[in-house]
Design a protein around this motif. Structure first.
Motif, PDB file in Angstrom:
ATOM      1  N   CYS A  69     -43.070  50.952  19.101  1.00  0.00           N
ATOM      2  CA  CYS A  69     -42.032  51.628  18.312  1.00  0.00           C
ATOM      3  C   CYS A  69     -41.061  50.597  17.746  1.00  0.00           C
ATOM      4  CB  CYS A  69     -41.322  52.637  19.201  1.00  0.00           C
ATOM      5  SG  CYS A  69     -39.863  53.379  18.492  1.00  0.00           S
ATOM      6  N   THR A  70     -40.608  49.664  18.604  1.00  0.00           N
ATOM      7  CA  THR A  70     -39.704  48.615  18.148  1.00  0.00           C
ATOM      8  C   THR A  70     -40.419  47.644  17.219  1.00  0.00           C
ATOM      9  OG1 THR A  70     -38.572  48.751  20.274  1.00  0.00           O
ATOM     10  CG2 THR A  70     -38.094  46.824  18.918  1.00  0.00           C
ATOM     11  N   SER A 118     -32.659  59.288   9.779  1.00  0.00           N
ATOM     12  CA  SER A 118     -33.597  58.302  10.302  1.00  0.00           C
ATOM     13  C   SER A 118     -33.974  58.697  11.730  1.00  0.00           C
ATOM     14  CB  SER A 118     -32.977  56.914  10.268  1.00  0.00           C
ATOM     15  OG  SER A 118     -31.710  56.936  10.872  1.00  0.00           O
ATOM     16  N   ARG A 119     -35.125  58.242  12.149  1.00  0.00           N
ATOM     17  CA  ARG A 119     -35.601  58.581  13.492  1.00  0.00           C
ATOM     18  C   ARG A 119     -36.571  57.521  13.972  1.00  0.00           C
ATOM     19  NH1 ARG A 119     -39.611  62.437  14.035  1.00  0.00           N
ATOM     20  NH2 ARG A 119     -38.138  63.712  15.176  1.00  0.00           N
ATOM     21  N   ARG A 120     -36.455  57.193  15.245  1.00  0.00           N
ATOM     22  CA  ARG A 120     -37.388  56.266  15.872  1.00  0.00           C
ATOM     23  C   ARG A 120     -38.724  56.970  16.085  1.00  0.00           C
ATOM     24  NH1 ARG A 120     -35.853  55.418  20.872  1.00  0.00           N
ATOM     25  NH2 ARG A 120     -36.828  53.396  21.074  1.00  0.00           N
ATOM     26  N   PHE A 121     -39.783  56.184  16.206  1.00  0.00           N
ATOM     27  CA  PHE A 121     -41.132  56.727  16.386  1.00  0.00           C
ATOM     28  C   PHE A 121     -41.331  57.020  17.876  1.00  0.00           C
ATOM     29  CE2 PHE A 121     -45.821  55.731  14.988  1.00  0.00           C
ATOM     30  CZ  PHE A 121     -46.205  56.970  15.433  1.00  0.00           C
ATOM     31  N   LEU A 180     -30.678  42.509  11.484  1.00  0.00           N
ATOM     32  CA  LEU A 180     -31.707  42.017  12.404  1.00  0.00           C
ATOM     33  C   LEU A 180     -31.897  42.826  13.678  1.00  0.00           C
ATOM     34  CD1 LEU A 180     -31.115  38.193  11.954  1.00  0.00           C
ATOM     35  CD2 LEU A 180     -33.047  39.513  11.134  1.00  0.00           C
ATOM     36  N   THR A 181     -31.375  44.060  13.692  1.00  0.00           N
ATOM     37  CA  THR A 181     -31.727  44.930  14.822  1.00  0.00           C
ATOM     38  C   THR A 181     -32.584  46.076  14.289  1.00  0.00           C
ATOM     39  OG1 THR A 181     -29.758  46.286  14.574  1.00  0.00           O
ATOM     40  CG2 THR A 181     -29.614  44.437  16.093  1.00  0.00           C
ATOM     41  N   THR A 182     -33.334  46.717  15.189  1.00  0.00           N
ATOM     42  CA  THR A 182     -34.165  47.851  14.800  1.00  0.00           C
ATOM     43  C   THR A 182     -33.411  49.144  15.075  1.00  0.00           C
ATOM     44  OG1 THR A 182     -35.165  47.694  16.987  1.00  0.00           O
ATOM     45  CG2 THR A 182     -36.390  46.722  15.166  1.00  0.00           C
ATOM     46  N   LEU A 183     -33.926  50.230  14.518  1.00  0.00           N
ATOM     47  CA  LEU A 183     -33.382  51.552  14.816  1.00  0.00           C
ATOM     48  C   LEU A 183     -33.271  51.707  16.331  1.00  0.00           C
ATOM     49  CD1 LEU A 183     -35.128  54.363  12.720  1.00  0.00           C
ATOM     50  CD2 LEU A 183     -32.712  53.769  12.749  1.00  0.00           C
TER      51      LEU A 183
END
Lengths: 450, 450
Positions: A75-76, A329-332, B281-284
């Motif tokens: 995911c990240t 927005s949404r993380r997977f 430089l960070t992810t969700l």
């Protein structure tokens, strides 16, 4: 794609045992995932920019066998921002598939499945599930009775309901005065009584208020009560109230046949949620929400600005999850849940839950076998009993040997030993109980000296 | 703790270049982190259950040098559920420290720092930042004018404001009819005009409505407009309106001295947010929100049930972040941001942003150098111009060679080339421009044939 074979269950004295965080297996699989992602970054330019797929492309392709941590790493690593279908068909379709799988594992009625006209979504928290369902029915109701009546809407629950409902009600702009936590009693096992609910509704109607939403709980936080879903839904239906069933920690256990009856009556509810991040081998955040009528959510939560126009959305054949949740927005998050389901399968997941229930029963058995701890009469009176437990908890936690929490249930100060953590085994229960015994005995000595 | 030395910047033709996702460095550090976590799980029983620290224990101890992905791995690996200070002093204090660091890097006035009476929190999304600040001022206002006036509250913004504000306003129960996107014009560079704001406020007051909240944007999504913060805050102040500054993607760039002026006037605002997960430089998910008056948030969002009672909270010396956000549970997001700040430092972060700005200028230079693409007059009239661009975008995206999006700004259909992605280099801009040229020329041929 990497092919990771799982190798983390052992036979022990009490039978089959899943070890979902075995450190050597974690090390082996973690290194494989790092290499997979490093290779992906190395070759990133060979992948197409644009999704080449059609709606419903995924159901025929899913398989795999790796679990939560690896899912979070993916995911990240991919950092997918799948607010709508076109932004990430994979994230969207995998989530829909996983939610239908889980619905089947829980034997939720087909009206909650995508295939039955309903559907599921992964939220960050129960608060978000509350807030979105509250917003859905609030907007539907206000479109009928007029916005000026917002301060007349009433939300019902029991006094055992998790306080995150109260917080969500506040955020949704519903008057705190119209939040109705109905009193429960020990004689009713702290369940919400359908007749008490009816009485509260009638009183509100007589006062000119508008009943809106009822939250029933399967497994309350303080008292582990299970509200009688069927009779409560029947009452709510008479008055056109949206029913949400919150099974935050206990829901996962209902994949076991012997616990499924706790969900009996859920077919009368409008929405149902449980947190896979509590007792289902995933980490924060993973709250699974199902609704019977997705249009209630999307009517209240959708935003379709020019910038997000696309043919997939216009076709109305796809799910745009941004309209099922608070944010865009949404993380997977579906990745980790999918990997957990694929890696362990329903049999091992049941074993995992059943193993913890056995541990809880074991601690109950230990407690019943201790003459002193098993009989509150060793403490002079009720007030002292609460004081004793408060001191006992403080003494246990100060020792550093265990970490327990408390709740006040029906006026009684209760100490909790939660046995749902992944690493918990029999020896931990035994050690924790010994700790309680030692500290209780030491404390009793000081009590009888006075 | 592992000590990871960073080694992922190179000299190239255009000078110093940070490569935050170099695949071999990712591989090396990723493997180290896997071993660190595997060792942690192996030895988990030696760690104490209960935090042994006092408030403010952390400021003297922070250091490290590893970045976002590793931070997310740690976050998942530890699975900290730090809703309040006592649940995780480290998660709480690290977040406060990191938010103060970032506030200093952005030169936010001290009134936004913890040390100056304000403070920062990491939310999941800008939607959450909008919703929580809206709820804060909504509750404050309703406590004065009465809940029955909820349908009179008005929210202002420009017609360029991100649509997530509209969504948050909906969720907060504010009437959609009282959402005021004020028209901007090309001659004003699509900035929100303070006098237009004043006029809208006066009209609403005359209609018996109650101005509540203004959202100013630094870097609008469609038009990259920067609203004039100072003059807008002055107008808002006259009418007691809460001002939120949304710098979602552009905020990070303001750590560069040459871009800091875009934030001039922010000292008049009540809250400010930017998404580190966009250009930092960070992810969700990593939306950084600062407020001047944390009590406005906590008064509206706090819940203090018996079960969470603790001495730290009672001391009022600690931050309980559950009262600064929508949900109760929260991921340890500060870890990844802390690792990014420690690993790269302000100089490299500035280089990173400046590198992208150079790439954007390079693409502008390429465009200006093309006689056909640089002059819209090759297309017969305005309507055809939009149609041409729509066809051009479709043709480019269908080729699979790049992925671009569009916006309609002041009636003009505009194609976007976003250059903020981590992997973007000069050769990508050149390749993308060549693609645009080829497809535009092919399309022009078909136009002139008709």
């Amino acid at each position: 794609m990497v092919d990771l074979k799982l190798n983390h269950s052992v036979q022990n004295g009490s039978g089959f045992m899943l070890i979902p965080l075995d450190h050597e297996e974690f090390r082996r699989q973690g290194h494989m995932m790092i290499d997979f992602l490093a290779d992906y970054y190395q070759n990133i330019e060979i992948y197409p920019f644009h999704s080449q797929v059609e709606p419903d492309y995924l159901p025929a392709r899913s398989n795999g066998s790796i679990a939560n941590f690896l899912g979070e790493m993916l995911c990240t690593g991919f950092n997918t921002v799948g607010f709508n279908w076109i932004a990430s068909p994979a994230a969207t379709e995998l989530e829909s598939i996983v939610m239908d799988w889980l619905a089947k594992m829980l034997k939720l009625p087909s009206s909650f499945h995508f295939s039955g006209g309903g559907g599921g979504v992964i939220h960050a928290s129960t608060c978000e599930a509350f807030l979105c369902t509250l917003t859905a029915i609030r907007e539907k109701k206000l479109s009928v009775i007029g916005r000026e009546n917002l301060d007349k809407l009433v939300v019902y629950c029991s006094d055992q309901t998790h306080f995150s409902l109260k917080k969500s009600v506040q955020i949704a702009g519903i008057s705190p005065e119209n939040f109705r936590p109905i009193v429960t009693t020990k004689s009713d096992s702290f369940q919400l009584c359908p007749e008490s609910l009816r009485l509260a509704i009638i009183l509100d109607l007589e006062a000119g208020l508008v009943p809106l939403y009822l939250c029933c709980t399967v497994g309350t936080t303080s008292s582990t009560a299970v509200d009688p879903l069927g009779p409560l839904c029947d009452v709510a239906k008479e008055y056109g109230i949206w029913v949400h069933v919150d099974a935050a920690y206990a829901g996962g256990a209902c994949i076991c046949p012997e616990f499924r009856h706790f969900l009996d009556g859920v077919e009368g509810a409008n929405s149902f949620s449980f947190n896979a991040h509590k007792w289902f081998l995933t980490t924060l955040d993973c709250c699974c929400l199902w609704v019977k009528d997705p249009s209630a959510l999307t009517n209240a939560l959708s935003t379709n600005p020019e910038i997000l126009n696309n043919k997939a959305t216009e076709s109305k054949q796809v799910v745009d999850y941004k309209d099922w949740q608070m944010a865009l927005s949404r993380r997977f998050r579906a990745l980790k849940l999918w990997l957990v389901l694929c890696s362990y399968g329903i049999t091992r997941l049941r074993d995992f839950v059943q193993g913890h229930v056995k541990l809880a029963k074991h601690s109950e058995w230990l407690l019943a076998g201790d003459k002193k701890l098993g009989s509150p009469s060793v403490i002079p009176n009720d007030e002292d009993f609460n004081e004793f437990n408060r001191n006992l908890l403080e003494s246990i936690n100060a020792s550093g040997g265990a970490r327990m929490v408390y709740a006040v249930v029906g006026g009684v100060y209760v100490i909790w030993l939660a046995v749902g953590a992944t690493f918990f085994e029999y020896r931990h229960v035994n050690k924790a109980f010994k700790l309680v015994q030692d500290h209780a005995n030491a404390l009793l000595c000081t009590y009888w000296k006075h």
